[in-house]
Motif scaffolding. Sequence first.
Motif: not given
Lengths: 322, 143
Positions: A84, A126, A129-130, A133-134, A136-137, B13, B15, B38, B40-42, B129-131
Amino acid sequence: MILTVTLNPALDKFYWLDYLPEDLRPSEEGITIRATKSLTSAGGKGINVSMLLAAHGIDTVAMGFLAGHTGQIILRDVLERGVSASFVWIEGENRTNVALIIRGHEYHPIHIHEEGPSVPPQALELFLRKYERMLRRATYVVLAGVLPPGVPVDFYKELARKAKDQNIPVVLHTGGEAMLRALAEQPFLVKPDVRETLRLGDMPLRTKEEVIAAGRKVVAQGASLCLISHHLTGDILVSKEAVWHFEAKVPLSAFRKLVGADDALVAGILVGLSQGKDLIESVKYGMAAAVASAEAEEKLCLDQGKIQAELARVEVRSYESP
Amino acid sequence: MKVRDFLRRELTSLERSTTVSQAIKLLENSGLSSLPVVDEEGKVVGVLSERDLIRALLPGYMDMLHSASFLPSLDQLARRLREIGDQPTERYMTKEVVAVTPDDSDLHVADLMLRKGLKQIPVVDAQGRLIGVVRRIDLLSRL
């Protein structure tokens, strides 16, 4: 999901040569060197790690900065390998790194590395920020490779801190000042890139004792584990409690190139840990992945069967506790 | 065939605050015809497509005329782009997101694309969430 960060991705270009002319001084006729074979692949340490993880069916996201036509090629290759991709686009052109591999000297290639495009401050914001977000996973974060122009030297430290705040273990796979500064954020594993200097900070890495001393210093500065290549087929793992020496019993003549082998090592360790293996078995799998890649014509050996076959040739020895 | 077997794992993506000019540049670089927006949580909260942008650039009366032949020149569009270039994507994105999950079938995706006239559909996980994305070509190339 394992998140890899490659701030300065590259298009890796390998040329295999039968020989290199002895006299490379400029001449009127110029010099033409014919390659017997070539290979092009998306690269950069984190991207390499992601490629091997994806080949093992492990969910992985590659992040970093892409630019220009070279960036398009890198993106396409990354996606085609099941990784990804979450990159930030910037102006300019990603670097192309060339490796000349000469028959009979496969483990001493000639590298030509470009610097890479400059990253503007808005792109860094930027990216952050990305990245948040990532996170979290993510189950692991790999911070890998050299910093491109425009990126502050303590950027890896900042990324490591954000991961630590979310209790996500960090693998630091880089070198120089950027690595040394990030140690304060207590990374889980440090694999220093010492290819160019054979030094770690002010410490030489010529002998086993020097490697162990440098590893202990890295651990004392905050890392849980430090893994340092001792020679072409040997790595030393240092923790607070112990020291292990991993050795692959492989003749150097079996190696076709070494580029990417250290990335395969890191990826293999993460494959092992993700599959529930213990630390020592995971590092052994990483060593097997590194050896299989060094023996492969492709940049990375993505064949799990071949990696498994190398496992039997990896030996581990434990030294006395410090 | 399931979406997970052929999705493009691209997470490029926007914002909500990304400007229209930045969005156009990103569309160009990614080679995609639309980009998910997206939070803040995607999570995917919108989609900005080339069509959305063209609609934003055209004068209001074009909706009724359904033809660009009434435009005296493209200068009008360039002027309009300068006007809205700094405005946030959120203002022009499509908010009713049509998305699929990795477990959806290729037939379901094809049906959505045909019925809704979509070139591309975002793929989301159970949390929205976007995958990844699925493009028409991703389906066509596997037929």
